[in-house]
Write an enzyme that holds these catalytic residues in place. Structure first.
Site, PDB file in Angstrom:
ATOM      1  N   LYS A 115       0.864  -1.137   0.059  1.00 52.58           N
ATOM      2  CA  LYS A 115      -0.055  -0.116   0.006  1.00 52.58           C
ATOM      3  C   LYS A 115       0.857   1.123   0.148  1.00 52.58           C
ATOM      4  CE  LYS A 115      -4.012  -2.186   2.050  1.00 52.58           C
ATOM      5  NZ  LYS A 115      -5.234  -2.137   3.001  1.00 52.58           N
ATOM      6  N   ASP A 160     -10.337   2.130   2.117  1.00 52.27           N
ATOM      7  CA  ASP A 160     -10.531   1.469   3.361  1.00 52.27           C
ATOM      8  C   ASP A 160     -11.238   2.123   4.367  1.00 52.27           C
ATOM      9  OD1 ASP A 160      -9.143  -0.993   2.670  1.00 52.27           O
ATOM     10  OD2 ASP A 160      -7.131  -0.227   3.362  1.00 52.27           O
ATOM     11  N   GLY A 163      -4.876   1.460  17.532  1.00 56.63           N
ATOM     12  CA  GLY A 163      -3.900   1.306  16.674  1.00 56.63           C
ATOM     13  C   GLY A 163      -3.672   2.600  15.884  1.00 56.63           C
ATOM     14  N   GLY A 222      -1.302   1.429   9.376  1.00 61.46           N
ATOM     15  CA  GLY A 222      -1.700   1.996   8.172  1.00 61.46           C
ATOM     16  C   GLY A 222      -3.214   1.871   8.042  1.00 61.46           C
ATOM     17  N   ALA A 223      -3.868   0.882   8.848  1.00 58.80           N
ATOM     18  CA  ALA A 223      -5.356   0.759   8.636  1.00 58.80           C
ATOM     19  C   ALA A 223      -5.938   1.976   9.535  1.00 58.80           C
ATOM     20  CB  ALA A 223      -5.778  -0.396   9.181  1.00 58.80           C
ATOM     21  N   ASN A 240      -2.696   3.840  20.963  1.00 57.99           N
ATOM     22  CA  ASN A 240      -1.722   2.950  20.538  1.00 57.99           C
ATOM     23  C   ASN A 240      -0.638   2.774  21.564  1.00 57.99           C
ATOM     24  OD1 ASN A 240      -0.725   1.688  18.364  1.00 57.99           O
ATOM     25  ND2 ASN A 240       0.902   2.950  17.952  1.00 57.99           N
ATOM     26  N   ARG A 241      -0.217   1.168  21.239  1.00 63.19           N
ATOM     27  CA  ARG A 241       0.901   0.773  21.992  1.00 63.19           C
ATOM     28  C   ARG A 241       2.121   1.702  22.168  1.00 63.19           C
ATOM     29  NH1 ARG A 241       2.947  -5.199  20.049  1.00 63.19           N
ATOM     30  NH2 ARG A 241       3.548  -3.748  18.286  1.00 63.19           N
ATOM     31  N   ALA A 251       2.608   5.362  22.052  1.00 61.40           N
ATOM     32  CA  ALA A 251       1.963   6.201  22.140  1.00 61.40           C
ATOM     33  C   ALA A 251       2.147   7.465  21.061  1.00 61.40           C
ATOM     34  CB  ALA A 251       1.815   6.796  23.549  1.00 61.40           C
ATOM     35  N   MET A 308     -11.191  -4.617  12.686  1.00 54.66           N
ATOM     36  CA  MET A 308     -11.011  -4.438  11.323  1.00 54.66           C
ATOM     37  C   MET A 308     -10.642  -5.841  10.806  1.00 54.66           C
ATOM     38  SD  MET A 308      -9.333  -1.094  10.399  1.00 54.66           S
ATOM     39  CE  MET A 308      -9.731   0.541  10.738  1.00 54.66           C
ATOM     40  N   TYR A 318     -10.921  -9.849  10.265  1.00 54.53           N
ATOM     41  CA  TYR A 318     -12.349 -10.596  10.206  1.00 54.53           C
ATOM     42  C   TYR A 318     -11.724 -12.101  10.156  1.00 54.53           C
ATOM     43  CZ  TYR A 318     -10.704 -10.217   5.417  1.00 54.53           C
ATOM     44  OH  TYR A 318     -10.106 -10.341   4.207  1.00 54.53           O
TER      45      TYR A 318
END
Ligand code: NDP
Length: 278
Positions: free
Chosen positions: A66, A105, A130, A133-134, A154-155, A157, A217, A219
């Site tokens: 991407k 997305d 998170g 990218g997503a 986020n982990r 920060a 996100m 699945y």
């Protein structure tokens, strides 16, 4: 000759996109050919150039290309605003020498939330977990849906703080997981890859407001680690990212063919029985 499209990635054999787009094309009576294109890890540009020389009209781009697709569109053509902010491209359109790079997305996610799951975001407190990218792709479409607050945790920060600054709005906050103590949200979206490794996240009790929706996100054929955790923390509704996958595909189809297919019939094809009884 039929117009050619493909999904490009590495690996690619597992991709559901050929099935999805074949179903869209049949439903919309569009004569097109859609295939899975495996590019060598160091051969994205060569594979795209060859595809274009052979008359290819468009590509869906998946892991790990991407960012390269973003660079390709920036070099050879133009980017949509949402692709620009995402810093990543998941859809390329080719019109002769012209290249357009888009990111569908995030808009696919928002469509799934608001239309399929009947979860309007306007005025809601939304938390995005998170900062990869997503998450980045989801940022602008989520903000455009006018939530009262949009937090990113986020982990690492710093990365969440950086993403929040991109929007530069007082209602947008970036933080680490410990900063979530005492906060509550109506919609909590897992855009981290924690569920890939079946790991849970350090989420505090009370995070989910009454009637909150938890969305992963990722699945899978069985409930993901995040959704199981969300249920145990009191989320009233849960959904995984299959709908996002279908809706981002429908947005790509719209960009290429000018019509947006109905995703409901394809959803029942891919998942005949619901994962969850909400
Ligand atoms: P990236 O590799 O770009 O980012 C991964 C993110 O997850 C980072 O923020 C990272 O945090 C965080 N993370 C990873 N492992 C853990 C963990 N154990 N605990 C906490 N945080 C963790 O991945 P993407 O953004 O591309 O993808 C994220 C997810 O979204 C994947 O599961 C992917 O399958 C899904 N996805 C689904 C789509 C759909 O259509 N349904 C489309 C695109 C993605 P840190 O920064 O600290 O490393």
């Amino acid at each position: 000759m039929m117009d050619r499209y493909a999904v490009i990635g590495n690996p690619i054999a597992h991709s559901k996109s050929p099935r999805i787009h074949a179903a869209f094309a049949a439903a919309e009576q569009q004569a097109l050919h859609y295939e899975a294109l495996l590019a060598p890890l160091d051969g994205f540009v060569v594979t795209v150039d060859t595809f274009r020389q052979q008359g290819g009209r468009g590509l869906n781009v998946t892991v790990p290309f991407k960012l390269e697709a973003f660079d390709y569109a920036r070099q050879h053509g133009t980017l949509t605003a949402r692709a620009e902010l995402a810093g990543a491209v998941n859809t390329l359109r080719f019109d002769g020498a012209q290249v357009l790079g888009d990111n569908t997305d995030g808009v696919g996610l928002v469509h799934d939330l608001q239309h399929n799951l009947a979860c309007p975001l306007s005025g809601k407190r939304v938390l995005l977990l998170g900062a990869g990218g997503a998450a980045r792709g989801a940022l602008l479409p989520l903000w455009q849906a006018q939530p009262a607050a949009l937090w990113i945790a986020n982990r690492t920060a710093d990365k969440a703080v950086h993403l929040a600054r991109l929007l530069n709005q007082p209602a947008v906050e970036g933080c680490g997981y410990p900063d979530l103590d005492g906060q509550h949200f109506d919609v909590v979206i897992n855009a981290s890859s924690s569920s890939l490794g079946a790991e849970t996240l350090p989420l505090p009790a009370g995070l989910f407001a009454p009637d909150a929706l938890a969305y992963d996100m990722m699945y899978a054929d069985t409930p993901t680690a995040f959704l199981l955790q969300a249920r145990s923390l009191g989320a009233s509704r849960v959904a995984d990212g299959l709908g996002m996958l279908l809706e981002q595909a429908a947005e790509a189809f719209l960009l290429w063919r000018g019509v947006r297919p109905d995703t409901a019939p394809v959803r029942s094809l891919l998942r005949p029985t619901p994962l969850w009884m909400n």
